[in-house]
Design a protein around this motif. Structure first.
Motif, PDB file in Angstrom:
ATOM      1  N   GLY A 119       0.851  -1.216  -0.073  1.00  0.00           N
ATOM      2  CA  GLY A 119      -0.075  -0.053  -0.005  1.00  0.00           C
ATOM      3  C   GLY A 119       0.957   1.125  -0.155  1.00  0.00           C
ATOM      4  N   ILE A 120       0.245   2.445   0.371  1.00  0.00           N
ATOM      5  CA  ILE A 120       1.003   3.537   0.191  1.00  0.00           C
ATOM      6  C   ILE A 120       0.491   4.578   1.425  1.00  0.00           C
ATOM      7  N   THR A 121       1.223   5.675   1.426  1.00  0.00           N
ATOM      8  CA  THR A 121       0.706   6.551   2.460  1.00  0.00           C
ATOM      9  C   THR A 121       0.222   7.875   1.943  1.00  0.00           C
ATOM     10  N   TYR A 122      -0.987   8.381   1.968  1.00  0.00           N
ATOM     11  CA  TYR A 122      -1.253   9.710   1.438  1.00  0.00           C
ATOM     12  C   TYR A 122      -2.200  10.393   2.393  1.00  0.00           C
ATOM     13  N   GLN A 123      -2.203  11.794   1.839  1.00  0.00           N
ATOM     14  CA  GLN A 123      -3.207  12.730   2.386  1.00  0.00           C
ATOM     15  C   GLN A 123      -4.834  12.504   1.949  1.00  0.00           C
ATOM     16  N   GLY A 124      -5.817  12.813   2.667  1.00  0.00           N
ATOM     17  CA  GLY A 124      -7.125  12.460   2.328  1.00  0.00           C
ATOM     18  C   GLY A 124      -7.969  12.507   3.173  1.00  0.00           C
ATOM     19  N   ASN A 125      -9.318  12.444   3.123  1.00  0.00           N
ATOM     20  CA  ASN A 125     -10.383  12.571   3.890  1.00  0.00           C
ATOM     21  C   ASN A 125     -11.568  11.310   3.290  1.00  0.00           C
TER      22      ASN A 125
END
Length: 317
Positions: A119-125
């Motif tokens: 998986g990845i790490t990302y900014q979101g809501n």
């Protein structure tokens, strides 16, 4: 009948918009897709969440893991990848830890990122925590007001036996004093698709000791229809007990002090310590939920408001 006739225009508009206006079978809404669901902050010293985890506030943890399974199954690998960890505030993976089989999502800030496996790490809501909190707080209060319709037997010493007597919904109402006094909590259910709603009254609830389901504490998900509901609690603490079912405490600071929750765990905030974990089991029950019906005098206003929403939607097309 007169209330329904007065509200008929508003109800008709609401139905056209796809809004719920009456009793229906309901579960834990947005939280049902997660193993742990916390509206505010979560702090953990070690431990893990075996399934998916959602934290609306800040998440600070060390030596932690999300999604790897253990007592319950691991989160499956999907394509596209599942958001296994969702944090609405600051994500602080201090000391290094892992998110397995999917993505880690941070909201307002990132202090330290976990290692992501597949998986990845990302900014979101991706999760609307405010809407989920309003939904589950209302459900908890409504379900907590339901009358007992199953068997509650306290031996006066240490054993509490809760026996399902219906193939559908079984409601058990237990006082805080009885719940806290019993170190041997027995849940008996002979109906394969029954839902067991266990309402625990009180503001500061502590639970400990042993818990069995049909005479066995096996972690297999035969207790998927069990929900422990704490509608008035501001603190809930588990002390070295395996909670065999899901836990709904929308107003409470939850402390998992050893043991674990074998189901979906919902709380206002949470602290995990001394080996306390969220074990990856689902909630499979259905509990009727009736939203509050407006007074006759408010129906006209409700109808006007709903009609305005409909007009705005039409204008936007």
């Amino acid at each position: 009948m007169r209330l329904l006739s007065l509200c008929a225009p508003a109800l008709a508009v609401a139905a056209a918009l796809g809004l719920s206006t009456g009793a229906r079978a309901a579960n834990l809404g947005a939280a049902n897709a997660f193993n742990g669901f916390v509206f505010g902050n979560l702090t953990s010293h070690g431990q893990d969440t075996e399934g998916r985890l959602a934290v609306g506030g800040n998440f600070t943890a060390s030596s932690y893991g999300v999604g790897s399974g253990g007592v319950g199954p691991a989160v499956p690998i999907t394509n596209p990848r599942t958001d296994v960890l969702v944090v609405g505030g600051n994500m602080n993976a201090q000391g290094g830890w892992q998110v397995f089989n999917g993505n880690a999502v941070w909201g307002t800030s990132l202090t330290a990122a976990p290692t992501t496996t597949n998986g990845i790490t990302y900014q979101g809501n991706p999760v609307n925590f405010a809407a989920a909190q309003a939904d589950l707080t209302a459900k908890s209060a409504a379900w907590g007001a339901l009358a007992t319709n199953a068997s509650v037997v306290f031996d006066g010493y240490s054993t509490l036996t809760l026996t399902a007597t219906n193939a559908g919904l079984n409601v058990f109402n237990v006082s805080e004093s009885v719940w806290e006094a019993t170190s041997n909590k027995q849940i008996v259910n002979s109906f394969p698709n029954a839902t067991l709603l266990i309402n625990i009254a009180g503001s500061d609830v502590t639970q400990f000791g042993g818990m069995s389901y049909n005479g066995s504490s096996s972690p297999s998900n035969n207790h998927a229809g069990v929900l422990f509901n704490y509608p008035t609690a501001t603190t809930v603490q588990t002390n070295n007990i395996a909670m065999l079912g899901s836990l709904l405490a929308p107003n409470a600071a939850l402390t998992i002090n050893g043991g674990g929750i074998n189901g979906v765990g919902v709380a206002a905030s949470a602290l995990q310590q001394s080996g306390g974990e969220f074990h990856n089991f689902t909630f499979g029950g259905d509990i009727p939920y009736t939203p509050i019906v407006p007074e006759p005098g408010t129906c006209v206003l409700a109808g006007v408001g709903l009609a305005a929403i409909a007009a705005k939607r039409r204008a936007a097309k």
